[in-house]
Design a protein around this motif. Structure first.
Motif, PDB file in Angstrom:
ATOM      1  N   LEU A  13      55.574  -8.534   6.639  1.00 34.39           N
ATOM      2  CA  LEU A  13      54.709  -8.728   7.870  1.00 34.39           C
ATOM      3  C   LEU A  13      53.519  -8.639   7.606  1.00 34.39           C
ATOM      4  CD1 LEU A  13      57.030  -6.757  10.376  1.00 34.39           C
ATOM      5  CD2 LEU A  13      56.756  -9.238  10.251  1.00 34.39           C
ATOM      6  N   VAL A  14      52.446  -9.321   8.261  1.00 34.69           N
ATOM      7  CA  VAL A  14      51.036  -9.264   8.171  1.00 34.69           C
ATOM      8  C   VAL A  14      50.620  -7.784   8.753  1.00 34.69           C
ATOM      9  CG1 VAL A  14      48.905 -10.108   9.001  1.00 34.69           C
ATOM     10  CG2 VAL A  14      50.716 -11.630   8.271  1.00 34.69           C
ATOM     11  N   GLY A  15      50.017  -7.099   7.944  1.00 32.51           N
ATOM     12  CA  GLY A  15      49.343  -5.805   8.530  1.00 32.51           C
ATOM     13  C   GLY A  15      50.165  -4.691   7.731  1.00 32.51           C
ATOM     14  N   ASP A  16      51.186  -4.950   7.189  1.00 35.07           N
ATOM     15  CA  ASP A  16      52.069  -3.971   6.598  1.00 35.07           C
ATOM     16  C   ASP A  16      51.281  -3.240   5.468  1.00 35.07           C
ATOM     17  OD1 ASP A  16      53.752  -2.184   5.588  1.00 35.07           O
ATOM     18  OD2 ASP A  16      55.100  -3.707   4.698  1.00 35.07           O
ATOM     19  N   THR A  17      51.015  -2.073   5.683  1.00 31.39           N
ATOM     20  CA  THR A  17      50.081  -1.415   4.693  1.00 31.39           C
ATOM     21  C   THR A  17      50.787  -0.501   3.553  1.00 31.39           C
ATOM     22  OG1 THR A  17      50.114   0.427   6.198  1.00 31.39           O
ATOM     23  CG2 THR A  17      48.345  -0.766   6.513  1.00 31.39           C
ATOM     24  N   ARG A  18      52.085  -0.604   3.520  1.00 31.64           N
ATOM     25  CA  ARG A  18      52.817   0.194   2.549  1.00 31.64           C
ATOM     26  C   ARG A  18      52.647  -0.404   1.107  1.00 31.64           C
ATOM     27  NH1 ARG A  18      58.708  -0.424   4.302  1.00 31.64           N
ATOM     28  NH2 ARG A  18      57.787  -2.258   5.416  1.00 31.64           N
ATOM     29  N   PRO A  19      52.763   0.160   0.048  1.00 37.61           N
ATOM     30  CA  PRO A  19      52.581  -0.423  -1.333  1.00 37.61           C
ATOM     31  C   PRO A  19      53.568  -1.820  -1.433  1.00 37.61           C
ATOM     32  CG  PRO A  19      52.734   1.788  -1.498  1.00 37.61           C
ATOM     33  CD  PRO A  19      52.865   1.492  -0.091  1.00 37.61           C
ATOM     34  N   ARG A  20      53.295  -2.874  -2.107  1.00 36.46           N
ATOM     35  CA  ARG A  20      53.849  -3.852  -1.929  1.00 36.46           C
ATOM     36  C   ARG A  20      54.990  -3.859  -3.474  1.00 36.46           C
ATOM     37  NH1 ARG A  20      53.658  -7.060   2.374  1.00 36.46           N
ATOM     38  NH2 ARG A  20      51.636  -7.496   3.128  1.00 36.46           N
ATOM     39  N   PRO A  21      56.222  -4.320  -3.088  1.00 37.63           N
ATOM     40  CA  PRO A  21      57.068  -4.091  -4.473  1.00 37.63           C
ATOM     41  C   PRO A  21      56.474  -5.032  -5.470  1.00 37.63           C
ATOM     42  CG  PRO A  21      58.200  -5.067  -2.663  1.00 37.63           C
ATOM     43  CD  PRO A  21      57.011  -4.516  -2.217  1.00 37.63           C
ATOM     44  N   ARG A  22      55.936  -6.243  -4.999  1.00 38.59           N
ATOM     45  CA  ARG A  22      55.435  -7.359  -5.895  1.00 38.59           C
ATOM     46  C   ARG A  22      54.076  -7.520  -5.512  1.00 38.59           C
ATOM     47  NH1 ARG A  22      60.499  -8.570  -4.493  1.00 38.59           N
ATOM     48  NH2 ARG A  22      60.016  -9.690  -2.732  1.00 38.59           N
ATOM     49  N   PRO A  23      53.188  -6.812  -6.160  1.00 43.79           N
ATOM     50  CA  PRO A  23      51.810  -6.804  -5.846  1.00 43.79           C
ATOM     51  C   PRO A  23      51.141  -8.244  -6.033  1.00 43.79           C
ATOM     52  CG  PRO A  23      51.766  -5.571  -7.820  1.00 43.79           C
ATOM     53  CD  PRO A  23      53.275  -6.040  -7.302  1.00 43.79           C
ATOM     54  N   VAL A  24      51.743  -9.166  -6.717  1.00 47.81           N
ATOM     55  CA  VAL A  24      51.211 -10.617  -6.852  1.00 47.81           C
ATOM     56  C   VAL A  24      52.207 -11.501  -6.154  1.00 47.81           C
ATOM     57  CG1 VAL A  24      50.600 -12.272  -8.315  1.00 47.81           C
ATOM     58  CG2 VAL A  24      49.610  -9.956  -8.913  1.00 47.81           C
ATOM     59  N   GLN A  25      51.844 -12.242  -5.438  1.00 48.93           N
ATOM     60  CA  GLN A  25      52.680 -13.194  -4.845  1.00 48.93           C
ATOM     61  C   GLN A  25      52.112 -14.705  -5.166  1.00 48.93           C
ATOM     62  OE1 GLN A  25      53.347 -12.262  -0.698  1.00 48.93           O
ATOM     63  NE2 GLN A  25      54.340 -10.407  -1.084  1.00 48.93           N
ATOM     64  N   VAL A  26      52.794 -15.743  -5.563  1.00 52.34           N
ATOM     65  CA  VAL A  26      52.382 -16.993  -5.731  1.00 52.34           C
ATOM     66  C   VAL A  26      53.136 -17.941  -4.678  1.00 52.34           C
ATOM     67  CG1 VAL A  26      52.486 -18.818  -7.365  1.00 52.34           C
ATOM     68  CG2 VAL A  26      52.468 -16.573  -8.376  1.00 52.34           C
ATOM     69  N   MET A  27      52.286 -18.610  -3.917  1.00 54.46           N
ATOM     70  CA  MET A  27      52.409 -19.250  -2.782  1.00 54.46           C
ATOM     71  C   MET A  27      51.893 -20.803  -2.884  1.00 54.46           C
ATOM     72  SD  MET A  27      52.194 -16.814   0.290  1.00 54.46           S
ATOM     73  CE  MET A  27      52.356 -15.051  -0.073  1.00 54.46           C
ATOM     74  N   ASN A  28      52.357 -21.813  -2.076  1.00 55.46           N
ATOM     75  CA  ASN A  28      51.673 -22.999  -2.076  1.00 55.46           C
ATOM     76  C   ASN A  28      50.817 -22.893  -0.795  1.00 55.46           C
ATOM     77  OD1 ASN A  28      53.107 -23.837   0.383  1.00 55.46           O
ATOM     78  ND2 ASN A  28      54.654 -24.693  -0.921  1.00 55.46           N
ATOM     79  N   LEU A  29      49.983 -23.930  -0.373  1.00 48.74           N
ATOM     80  CA  LEU A  29      49.250 -23.757   0.640  1.00 48.74           C
ATOM     81  C   LEU A  29      50.031 -23.573   1.822  1.00 48.74           C
ATOM     82  CD1 LEU A  29      46.662 -26.548  -0.069  1.00 48.74           C
ATOM     83  CD2 LEU A  29      46.335 -24.330  -0.760  1.00 48.74           C
ATOM     84  N   HIS A  30      50.915 -24.152   2.063  1.00 48.27           N
ATOM     85  CA  HIS A  30      51.775 -24.076   3.425  1.00 48.27           C
ATOM     86  C   HIS A  30      52.428 -22.765   3.469  1.00 48.27           C
ATOM     87  CE1 HIS A  30      50.786 -28.330   4.313  1.00 48.27           C
ATOM     88  NE2 HIS A  30      51.337 -28.562   3.095  1.00 48.27           N
ATOM     89  N   THR A  32      51.069 -20.028   2.850  1.00 47.48           N
ATOM     90  CA  THR A  32      50.083 -18.727   3.214  1.00 47.48           C
ATOM     91  C   THR A  32      49.875 -18.428   4.733  1.00 47.48           C
ATOM     92  OG1 THR A  32      48.136 -20.242   3.010  1.00 47.48           O
ATOM     93  CG2 THR A  32      48.840 -19.289   0.958  1.00 47.48           C
ATOM     94  N   LYS A  33      50.312 -19.759   5.590  1.00 48.73           N
ATOM     95  CA  LYS A  33      50.023 -19.593   6.966  1.00 48.73           C
ATOM     96  C   LYS A  33      50.691 -18.277   7.531  1.00 48.73           C
ATOM     97  CE  LYS A  33      50.043 -22.311  11.045  1.00 48.73           C
ATOM     98  NZ  LYS A  33      50.586 -23.374  11.903  1.00 48.73           N
ATOM     99  N   GLY A  34      49.760 -17.615   8.519  1.00 50.24           N
ATOM    100  CA  GLY A  34      50.436 -16.295   8.960  1.00 50.24           C
ATOM    101  C   GLY A  34      50.453 -14.981   8.142  1.00 50.24           C
ATOM    102  N   ARG A  35      49.987 -15.226   6.919  1.00 54.40           N
ATOM    103  CA  ARG A  35      50.056 -14.171   5.830  1.00 54.40           C
ATOM    104  C   ARG A  35      48.439 -13.612   5.470  1.00 54.40           C
ATOM    105  NH1 ARG A  35      55.154 -14.482   2.044  1.00 54.40           N
ATOM    106  NH2 ARG A  35      56.482 -15.567   3.373  1.00 54.40           N
ATOM    107  N   GLU A  36      48.630 -12.459   4.948  1.00 48.72           N
ATOM    108  CA  GLU A  36      47.059 -11.856   4.606  1.00 48.72           C
ATOM    109  C   GLU A  36      47.318 -11.179   3.217  1.00 48.72           C
ATOM    110  OE1 GLU A  36      46.124  -9.348   7.747  1.00 48.72           O
ATOM    111  OE2 GLU A  36      44.428 -11.005   8.368  1.00 48.72           O
ATOM    112  N   ALA A  37      46.414 -11.071   2.627  1.00 49.96           N
ATOM    113  CA  ALA A  37      46.146 -10.504   1.307  1.00 49.96           C
ATOM    114  C   ALA A  37      45.043  -9.698   1.069  1.00 49.96           C
ATOM    115  CB  ALA A  37      46.599 -11.268   0.092  1.00 49.96           C
ATOM    116  N   ASP A  38      44.805  -8.666   0.312  1.00 49.71           N
ATOM    117  CA  ASP A  38      43.514  -8.195  -0.244  1.00 49.71           C
ATOM    118  C   ASP A  38      42.577  -9.239  -0.527  1.00 49.71           C
ATOM    119  OD1 ASP A  38      44.256  -5.803   1.264  1.00 49.71           O
ATOM    120  OD2 ASP A  38      44.820  -4.981  -0.858  1.00 49.71           O
TER     121      ASP A  38
END
Length: 95
Positions: A13-30, A32-38
């Protein structure tokens, strides 16, 4: 199983502030819609672009906008020497 599915959903979920289990996520352009990252990093190959549009690339320009606005703090664009004209306005703005 249900608990694991709820946890996986909560972690994406967007806005989740807990530490991510996988800090690096690889995605295609499509994806990324609706997501955020630092920080987001967009890597492009020679002549890479998406779709069959001609200038001024209205749909692909919107997709690029979505991708580059996913970053909460920093966005990086890595382009080759021979990039597609779709990326030219963004490259010019960053130079």
């Amino acid at each position: 199983m249900a608990e694991e599915l709820h946890r996986a959903r909560d972690e994406t979920l967007v806005g989740d502030t807990r530490p991510r289990p996988r800090p690096v996520q690889v995605m295609n352009l499509h994806q990324t819609k609706g997501r955020e990252a630092d920080t987001t990093i967009l890597l492009l190959a020679d002549g890479e672009w998406y779709g069959n549009e001609s200038e001024p690339f209205p749909n692909n320009s919107r997709l690029l906008y979505v991708v580059m606005t996913r970053a909460r703090q920093q966005a990086h664009l890595v382009v080759p020497a021979n990039s597609h004209p779709l990326w030219a306005p963004l490259i010019a703005a960053l130079e």
